[in-house]
Design an enzyme around this catalytic site. Structure first.
Site, PDB file in Angstrom:
ATOM      1  N   SER A   1      45.943 -14.616 -30.773  1.00 14.97           N
ATOM      2  CA  SER A   1      45.749 -13.243 -30.326  1.00 14.97           C
ATOM      3  C   SER A   1      46.538 -13.090 -29.037  1.00 14.97           C
ATOM      4  CB  SER A   1      44.260 -13.023 -30.080  1.00 14.97           C
ATOM      5  OG  SER A   1      43.943 -11.671 -30.179  1.00 14.97           O
TER       6      SER A   1
ATOM      7  N   ARG B   1      35.080 -21.370 -37.350  1.00 16.70           N
ATOM      8  CA  ARG B   1      34.222 -20.752 -36.330  1.00 16.70           C
ATOM      9  C   ARG B   1      33.239 -21.776 -35.783  1.00 16.70           C
ATOM     10  NH1 ARG B   1      33.969 -15.457 -35.479  1.00 16.70           N
ATOM     11  NH2 ARG B   1      35.049 -15.080 -37.434  1.00 16.70           N
TER      12      ARG B   1
ATOM     13  N   ARG C   1      31.884 -21.055 -27.403  1.00 17.88           N
ATOM     14  CA  ARG C   1      31.407 -19.706 -27.731  1.00 17.88           C
ATOM     15  C   ARG C   1      30.091 -19.798 -28.486  1.00 17.88           C
ATOM     16  NH1 ARG C   1      37.129 -16.661 -29.343  1.00 17.88           N
ATOM     17  NH2 ARG C   1      38.198 -17.364 -27.446  1.00 17.88           N
TER      18      ARG C   1
ATOM     19  N   ARG D   1      41.989 -24.277 -35.892  1.00 18.44           N
ATOM     20  CA  ARG D   1      42.427 -23.448 -37.011  1.00 18.44           C
ATOM     21  C   ARG D   1      43.794 -23.886 -37.520  1.00 18.44           C
ATOM     22  NH1 ARG D   1      40.124 -17.250 -35.904  1.00 18.44           N
ATOM     23  NH2 ARG D   1      37.926 -17.910 -35.840  1.00 18.44           N
TER      24      ARG D   1
ATOM     25  N   GLU E   1      43.073 -15.147 -38.706  1.00 21.72           N
ATOM     26  CA  GLU E   1      43.535 -15.113 -37.320  1.00 21.72           C
ATOM     27  C   GLU E   1      43.681 -16.524 -36.736  1.00 21.72           C
ATOM     28  OE1 GLU E   1      40.861 -13.109 -34.629  1.00 21.72           O
ATOM     29  OE2 GLU E   1      41.908 -13.940 -32.891  1.00 21.72           O
TER      30      GLU E   1
END
Length: 425
Positions: free
Chosen positions: A353, A278, A263, A391, A350
């Site tokens: 999802s 991130r 990303r 994460r 988070e």
RNA sequence: GGAGAGUUGGCAGAGUGGUAAUGCACCGGACUCGAAAUCCGGCGAACCGAUUCGAUAUCGGCGCGCAGGUUCAAAUCCUGUACUCUCCUCCA
């Protein structure tokens, strides 16, 4: 993609639903005006084509009888011109209609809290209370660097900021985690997949990343043919059945895959600049489901439970959040986020999802099945992370840290770590 | 990277400018106590539009890998392109 017939039938409802998702209702008005015009032209052009077909048959008959057909041919030359002209108009207006339609997000389910952003998200449940520390818990990047298992500096040197090297037991912990996750998902009925990590534009369109979110991904040109590094395994997994008609027995299908995710993180400059939260490249285990429309809400609950199962077995405190209409992603009708407790930040972050995309992606990617009446219907697609591996590493480092800077390995992972119980320097 | 062959309904497979044979499968019917076999009939999938409140239905468009072009008319001719297979080359 939304069903235009549904919008046609109930414009006021569609407008309200779009506004809940921060999309101006005027888009629906524009769409319907174009749609009406499109159908009007289509009727005209179809009449002309019917006429052409009719006369062409006469011409064929005349020619076969060696009779003169010049009068009909001349007439059809003109009709042909008209058709060409109208077809061009039709194409243009169809393109304009598509332009709007493919950029509209999915309708939120009625059970979703209505709100513009994350402030309207609601907490659904919480599991376990976070551990009390008798010392000041360190950040995972600090622990990782001290233990020589995470090297952000060399990641930056070799690739740039937001890249990392996992070293030694850090690399092993990452591998232990995704092996554990894949094994668990397999037990829950998912088929393990190794998909392509580069996908074409049709695939990116199918799951809803394109055309709207081209900025968020890395694309490369391969001999003039663009390929995109997958931002999530959802793309190659959901597109597995793109353009196909499934039999009823194939549903539900559960797939899972470990893949790197790439990303660009455009627009998130300055956020989470340190640590594993991130990165431009991270590993994620993804779950994807194809099911009958009537089953998808139940499947979403099961999917979320499958992701929660990982956190429970790792004994990591977490909570489940229902994303508001404005916060949920483009293709999703309803999303549950799993947030894991991060001691140093003193907050939940988070880590997964889970979304029901209803028929939105299936319509874009033309995935249908033949139901018991023999009719074709769009399947429903779901996807969820189970889990973001980086994460999860961060959460383990922080939650399992000891005062001396070492990190205890969660019991369930010990067999996956060749019996290693602790990460020390 | 080079050369060649191919892509037509659920499947097999014909069709080389006049609007998609045929077989299998499938659906309906007859026969039968019922089934099989046989016979008769239907049938390319999907999509779009009009009529309709809507469904059914009817009519029309579309439809031979995909996208263009030529033509009154394209599965058929032309151009481009994707994929599959075979051979050569290269390669982990």
């Amino acid at each position: 993609m939304l069903d235009i017939k549904l919008i046609r039938k109930n414009p006021a409802w569609a407008k309200e639903k779009m506004e809940q998702r921060n999309v101006s209702g005027s888009q629906i008005d524009d769409l319907l005006i174009l749609d009406a015009k499109r159908r009007e032209i289509m009727t005209q052009v179809e009449e002309l084509k019917a006429q052409r077909n009719e006369v062409s048959k006469q011409i064929a008959t005349l020619k076969r009888a060696k009779e003169d057909a010049n009068q009909q041919i001349t007439k059809m030359q003109h009709v042909g011109q008209d058709i060409k002209h109208l077809d061009a108009q039709l194409e243009q207006i169809s393109e304009q209609t598509e332009q709007i339609l493919v950029r509209l997000p999915n309708f939120s389910d009625d059970s979703v809290p209505v709100g513009a952003d994350e402030s309207a998200n609601t907490e659904l449940r919480k599991w376990e209370t976070p551990r009390e520390f008798s010392f000041e818990p360190k950040a995972h990047w600090e622990l990782g660097e001290n233990l020589n298992i995470l090297d952000f500096e060399r990641g930056a040197k070799v690739a740039g900021s937001r890249f990392v090297y996992y070293m030694g037991l850090g690399a092993k912990l990452e591998r232990a985690l995704y092996n554990f996750m894949l094994d668990e998902h397999q037990k829950d009925g998912y088929t393990e997949v190794v998909p392509p990590y580069l996908v074409n534009n049709d695939s990116m369109f199918g799951t809803g990343q394109f055309p709207k979110f081209t900025e968020d991904v890395y694309s490369i040109m391969d001999e003039e043919r663009p390929l995109t590094l997958i931002p999530t395994a959802e793309v190659p997994l959901t597109n597995y059945y793109r353009g196909e008609i499934l039999s009823e027995e194939q549903l539900p299908t559960y797939l899972t895959a470990l893949t790197p995710c790439f990303r660009s993180e455009a627009g998130s400059a300055g956020r989470d600049t340190r640590g594993l939260i991130r990165l431009h490249q991270f590993n994620k285990v993804e779950m994807v489901k194809f099911c009958k429309p009537e089953d998808s809400w139940n499947e979403l609950e099961k999917l979320t439970a499958n992701a929660e199962n990982i956190l429970r077995k790792l004994n990591l405190p977490y909570r489940v959040i229902t994303l508001s209409s404005g916060d949920a992603s483009f293709s999703s009708a309803k999303t549950y986020d799993l947030e894991v407790w991060m001691p140093q930040q003193n907050m939940y972050r988070e880590i997964s999802s889970c979304s029901n995309c209803t028929d939105f992606q299936a319509r874009r990617s033309q995935i249908r099945y033949r139901n018991s009446e023999g009719k074709l219907e769009f399947v429903h697609t779901l996807n969820g992370s189970g889990l973001a591996v980086g994460r999860a590493v961060a959460a383990i480092l922080e939650n399992y840290q000891n005062e001396d800077g070492t990190v205890t390995i969660p019991d369930i992972l010990v067999p996956y770590m060749n019996g290693e119980k602790k990460i020390t320097k």
